[in-house]
Design an enzyme around this catalytic site. Sequence first.
Site, mmCIF file in Angstrom:
data_model
loop_
_atom_site.group_PDB
_atom_site.id
_atom_site.type_symbol
_atom_site.label_atom_id
_atom_site.label_comp_id
_atom_site.label_asym_id
_atom_site.label_seq_id
_atom_site.Cartn_x
_atom_site.Cartn_y
_atom_site.Cartn_z
ATOM 1 N N TYR A 3 -6.259 6.912 3.461
ATOM 2 C CA TYR A 3 -6.051 5.616 2.500
ATOM 3 C C TYR A 3 -5.693 4.284 3.036
ATOM 4 O O TYR A 3 -6.295 3.420 3.160
ATOM 5 C CB TYR A 3 -5.824 6.178 1.074
ATOM 6 C CG TYR A 3 -5.583 4.892 0.394
ATOM 7 C CD1 TYR A 3 -6.691 4.129 -0.079
ATOM 8 C CD2 TYR A 3 -4.461 4.360 0.308
ATOM 9 C CE1 TYR A 3 -6.543 2.997 -0.747
ATOM 10 C CE2 TYR A 3 -4.202 2.759 -0.269
ATOM 11 C CZ TYR A 3 -5.244 2.505 -0.860
ATOM 12 O OH TYR A 3 -5.060 1.074 -1.656
ATOM 13 N N ASP A 11 -9.586 5.803 -2.729
ATOM 14 C CA ASP A 11 -8.233 6.119 -3.660
ATOM 15 C C ASP A 11 -8.701 6.753 -4.758
ATOM 16 O O ASP A 11 -9.957 7.259 -5.158
ATOM 17 C CB ASP A 11 -7.488 5.052 -3.749
ATOM 18 C CG ASP A 11 -7.975 4.084 -4.752
ATOM 19 O OD1 ASP A 11 -9.427 3.920 -4.821
ATOM 20 O OD2 ASP A 11 -7.270 3.686 -5.284
ATOM 21 N N GLU A 26 1.067 -1.225 0.020
ATOM 22 C CA GLU A 26 -0.128 0.065 0.237
ATOM 23 C C GLU A 26 0.858 1.437 0.220
ATOM 24 O O GLU A 26 0.537 2.125 -0.453
ATOM 25 C CB GLU A 26 -0.962 -0.041 1.316
ATOM 26 C CG GLU A 26 -2.045 -1.023 1.222
ATOM 27 C CD GLU A 26 -2.832 -0.861 -0.083
ATOM 28 O OE1 GLU A 26 -2.879 -0.093 -0.661
ATOM 29 O OE2 GLU A 26 -3.676 -1.796 -0.193
#
Length: 355
Positions: A122, A140, A41
């Site tokens: 996020y 996102d 991520e």
Amino acid sequence: MNADLSNDLLAWYDRHARTLPWRVPPGSGAKPDPYRVWLSEVMLQQTTVAAVKGYFERFTARWPTVEALAAAEDADVMAEWAGLGYYARARNLLACARAVAACGGFPRTEAELRTLPGIGAYTAASVASIAFGQRAVVVDGNVERVMTRVFDIATPLPAARNEIRAYADSLTPSERPGDHAQAVMDLGATICTPRSPACVVCPWREPCLARKRGVQKDRPVKPPKREVPQRRGVVYVGRREDGAWLLETRGADRMLGGMLGWPGSAWDRGEEEAPPPVAGPWTALNTEARHGFSHFALGLRVMVARLPLDTQAGQASFVPADRFSPDMIPTVMRRVLAVALTSPLIADAEPTVQA
DNA sequence: AATTCGGGGCG
DNA sequence: CGCCCAGAATT
């Protein structure tokens, strides 16, 4: 939450999920490794899947656990990150890994994850949902595009953020929230693409309001862009008689902070001129190195010099030829090197480098 | 809310 | 060449 939309999407995901190095396939029953989820991520922040894959493989091969990464040398991590961009991510990655290792593992809640360095709204939501199965609203760029299309949100970004989040929340299920988040992102990456969405094969083609109105290509509405300023600067590519390169580690408070680079003017602060880092027979090259950043364009005058063996490195340091690789430096510095290598003063039996 | 952070891939 | 990408931190 809208159960029909959610179920249709999950059914589509079960058939069409992308196979990715950090991902556990839907229905496999395996549990994702929080370390790998978090690492992926962070790497994927504003970075394409294609660009991340190789970096992810190298990082996990070299540092298989968060404890291993926490114990790594800063310079090794920065060198391994070179070329991926947004180097504050690499610095925060290390800080986060060390905090997590000190705590004995990743926290499981969105709120706790959010306090860690480099983990924003996020990433906290995605790690909480994908790695720990918690219901969290993941937003996102893909989610923004999909939501503004499915619900035909005409408010320009970033003003539409709250509206988008509310719709994303309304779609997020309590069961399989991680698969839901990844499904929306896969949808955005493979079908609901920015330029030419493949609405014909979209699991949400029926409910999609923007498609019904024929405006899907006009969503999301973006703010007008401003022109990118031009900046100039100078860099000094010095090479000692034994082949060693004169490099410096850039300060953490500068652009490309923590990375190796050629000494020169502080072009990131608008400084166009700077004296040579060491005294020497510096000569200017005709071609300047050009590089485009997201918010300005840069032209660098390249100075080269072949330096005597007894040269004192000063603030910089000499990196022996056999310990130097273009892969260790950011792209703009690679581009400078490519220009410098056109000079016989520097090139001298060096393999060619492509910028 | 607006700016500042990289770099690559694709139309 | 313009646009966008599994955004975060800072102001």
